[in-house]
Design a protein around this motif. Sequence first.
Motif, PDB file in Angstrom:
ATOM      1  N   ASP A 256       0.812  -1.219   0.000  1.00  0.00           N
ATOM      2  CA  ASP A 256       0.000   0.000   0.000  1.00  0.00           C
ATOM      3  C   ASP A 256       0.846   1.269   0.000  1.00  0.00           C
ATOM      4  OD1 ASP A 256      -2.322  -1.500   0.033  1.00  0.00           O
ATOM      5  OD2 ASP A 256      -2.638  -1.313   2.198  1.00  0.00           O
ATOM      6  N   VAL A 257       2.064   1.196   0.562  1.00  0.00           N
ATOM      7  CA  VAL A 257       2.903   2.406   0.640  1.00  0.00           C
ATOM      8  C   VAL A 257       4.012   2.429  -0.408  1.00  0.00           C
ATOM      9  CG1 VAL A 257       2.371   2.803   3.060  1.00  0.00           C
ATOM     10  CG2 VAL A 257       4.396   1.457   2.459  1.00  0.00           C
ATOM     11  N   GLY A 258       3.989   1.457  -1.355  1.00  0.00           N
ATOM     12  CA  GLY A 258       4.914   1.594  -2.473  1.00  0.00           C
ATOM     13  C   GLY A 258       5.740   0.398  -2.869  1.00  0.00           C
ATOM     14  N   ALA A 259       5.687  -0.713  -2.128  1.00  0.00           N
ATOM     15  CA  ALA A 259       6.441  -1.902  -2.529  1.00  0.00           C
ATOM     16  C   ALA A 259       5.684  -2.664  -3.608  1.00  0.00           C
ATOM     17  CB  ALA A 259       6.701  -2.805  -1.328  1.00  0.00           C
ATOM     18  N   ASP A 260       6.421  -3.389  -4.439  1.00  0.00           N
ATOM     19  CA  ASP A 260       5.830  -4.074  -5.583  1.00  0.00           C
ATOM     20  C   ASP A 260       5.932  -5.594  -5.540  1.00  0.00           C
ATOM     21  OD1 ASP A 260       5.362  -1.594  -7.164  1.00  0.00           O
ATOM     22  OD2 ASP A 260       7.551  -1.504  -7.118  1.00  0.00           O
ATOM     23  N   PHE A 261       6.983  -6.102  -4.910  1.00  0.00           N
ATOM     24  CA  PHE A 261       7.283  -7.530  -5.039  1.00  0.00           C
ATOM     25  C   PHE A 261       7.926  -7.993  -3.733  1.00  0.00           C
ATOM     26  CE2 PHE A 261       9.091 -11.447  -6.471  1.00  0.00           C
ATOM     27  CZ  PHE A 261       8.345 -11.828  -7.568  1.00  0.00           C
ATOM     28  N   PHE A 262       7.663  -9.259  -3.353  1.00  0.00           N
ATOM     29  CA  PHE A 262       8.086  -9.760  -2.053  1.00  0.00           C
ATOM     30  C   PHE A 262       8.892 -11.043  -2.203  1.00  0.00           C
ATOM     31  CE2 PHE A 262       4.537  -6.995  -1.717  1.00  0.00           C
ATOM     32  CZ  PHE A 262       4.950  -6.125  -0.712  1.00  0.00           C
ATOM     33  N   ASP A 263      10.101 -10.958  -1.734  1.00  0.00           N
ATOM     34  CA  ASP A 263      11.122 -12.002  -1.812  1.00  0.00           C
ATOM     35  C   ASP A 263      11.067 -12.746  -0.471  1.00  0.00           C
ATOM     36  OD1 ASP A 263      13.510 -13.397  -1.935  1.00  0.00           O
ATOM     37  OD2 ASP A 263      14.781 -11.635  -2.150  1.00  0.00           O
ATOM     38  N   VAL A 264      10.475 -13.951  -0.469  1.00  0.00           N
ATOM     39  CA  VAL A 264      10.112 -14.612   0.791  1.00  0.00           C
ATOM     40  C   VAL A 264      11.104 -15.712   1.146  1.00  0.00           C
ATOM     41  CG1 VAL A 264       8.316 -15.842   2.043  1.00  0.00           C
ATOM     42  CG2 VAL A 264       7.685 -14.066   0.387  1.00  0.00           C
ATOM     43  N   SER A 265      11.814 -15.497   2.241  1.00  0.00           N
ATOM     44  CA  SER A 265      12.733 -16.472   2.810  1.00  0.00           C
ATOM     45  C   SER A 265      12.240 -16.781   4.218  1.00  0.00           C
ATOM     46  CB  SER A 265      14.151 -15.895   2.803  1.00  0.00           C
ATOM     47  OG  SER A 265      15.106 -16.825   3.248  1.00  0.00           O
ATOM     48  N   THR A 266      13.089 -17.333   5.081  1.00  0.00           N
ATOM     49  CA  THR A 266      12.723 -17.590   6.471  1.00  0.00           C
ATOM     50  C   THR A 266      13.962 -17.509   7.358  1.00  0.00           C
ATOM     51  OG1 THR A 266      13.082 -20.004   6.432  1.00  0.00           O
ATOM     52  CG2 THR A 266      10.881 -19.215   5.798  1.00  0.00           C
ATOM     53  N   GLY A 267      13.731 -17.429   8.683  1.00  0.00           N
ATOM     54  CA  GLY A 267      14.768 -17.603   9.676  1.00  0.00           C
ATOM     55  C   GLY A 267      15.745 -16.456   9.805  1.00  0.00           C
ATOM     56  N   GLY A 268      16.755 -16.700  10.660  1.00  0.00           N
ATOM     57  CA  GLY A 268      17.852 -15.774  10.842  1.00  0.00           C
ATOM     58  C   GLY A 268      17.817 -14.982  12.132  1.00  0.00           C
ATOM     59  N   LEU A 269      16.663 -14.952  12.806  1.00  0.00           N
ATOM     60  CA  LEU A 269      16.577 -14.148  14.020  1.00  0.00           C
ATOM     61  C   LEU A 269      17.019 -14.920  15.260  1.00  0.00           C
ATOM     62  CD1 LEU A 269      15.187 -11.206  14.795  1.00  0.00           C
ATOM     63  CD2 LEU A 269      13.734 -12.747  16.128  1.00  0.00           C
ATOM     64  N   VAL A 270      16.770 -16.224  15.275  1.00  0.00           N
ATOM     65  CA  VAL A 270      17.046 -17.056  16.441  1.00  0.00           C
ATOM     66  C   VAL A 270      18.076 -18.105  16.057  1.00  0.00           C
ATOM     67  CG1 VAL A 270      16.045 -18.625  18.156  1.00  0.00           C
ATOM     68  CG2 VAL A 270      14.700 -16.676  17.295  1.00  0.00           C
TER      69      VAL A 270
END
Length: 364
Positions: A256-270
């Motif tokens: 809604d605020v301007g992004a067009d495409f989403f590159d979906v991965s997972t993990g990395g925080l823990v």
Amino acid sequence: MPGLFTPITIRGLTIRNRIWVPPLCQYSVTARDGVPHDWHLVHLGAMAAGGAGLVIAEATAVSPQGRISDHDTGIWNDEQAAAWARITRFLRSQGAASGLQLAHAGRKASIWPEPMRRPGSQPLDEGGWPTVSASAIAFDGYREPLALDEDGILGVVEDFRLAARRAVGAGFDVVEVHAAHGYLVHQFLSPLSNVRSDRWGGSLENRARLLLEIVRAVRAEIGERMPLFVRFSATDWTPGGWDEVQTATVAGWTEDVGADFFDVSTGGLVASAEIPLGPGYQAHFAEYVGERSDVPVSAVGRITNARHADDLVSSGRADAIMFGKAMMRDPHFAMRAAHELGADTSMWPRQYLRARPEVNDGEW
């Protein structure tokens, strides 16, 4: 035409196929100045010459403090932008679109670069630097970060905006905001690393505020024709953490605020998260985010087979596939996939035409 080789248009950019290269950290700036050099040209250029539709350069820091290591690339000054321009010119000459991932490592900054990698943070007296995050909660085994105050957060937004300006000047076709893999924006998104009680923490709306402000700032800087991607980790793989439901919701807000495409991965925080690895193990997260929020997505994660990738795209479960390690092993993966699937092989460089096998005739 196999779905994997169908062109896709995003805003003012048409990309020749759906075989894309994700950001692949190289830890190769031995001068420690953030300036990409010959290695980056050859590494990225080989994949463009090999037929990839989009080549996204590695996580590139928007500030010196935002580097994962002191061997990372940067986009916080004009010298770096000029060096990137040399690379984007070559990628374009090979028919590939070029992208740059804008990144800030947050509490996962200031670590030892490969192949010097040692456990924990790089000490301050050996070239390291203080790190920042949403809250003063350390990543397992790393130095405790400083919780950013209001001015610090707004400074990060400004760093992303200026980095986007330089990316445009360097000739990139796409910019991607890194909100994945446990780095700074992900640290704000996840309730495991963000325990703030101000307007940047608590509710999902507040935890997503930094990302939304960055996307607004970047979109204002790059104009209306340039595609803007966001990379998400769809789950922390940990109870009580960030998950695919929150990812899908925030993806819709971000669009809604301007992004067009989403590159979906997972993990990395823990660091201790148990992740069930296997072929395409993250693809269903991309499918979920795409369907739940009605946004275009790419899938990534041990997708190494052209027919598997084509099935994901042709069935509508993903709009593109990010090939990371598969591309590092074989920079000509796209040309080999075209041969295997019987697709158009016109992306072959003229210098290599004498080596091109006829479609469906003989071994690669």
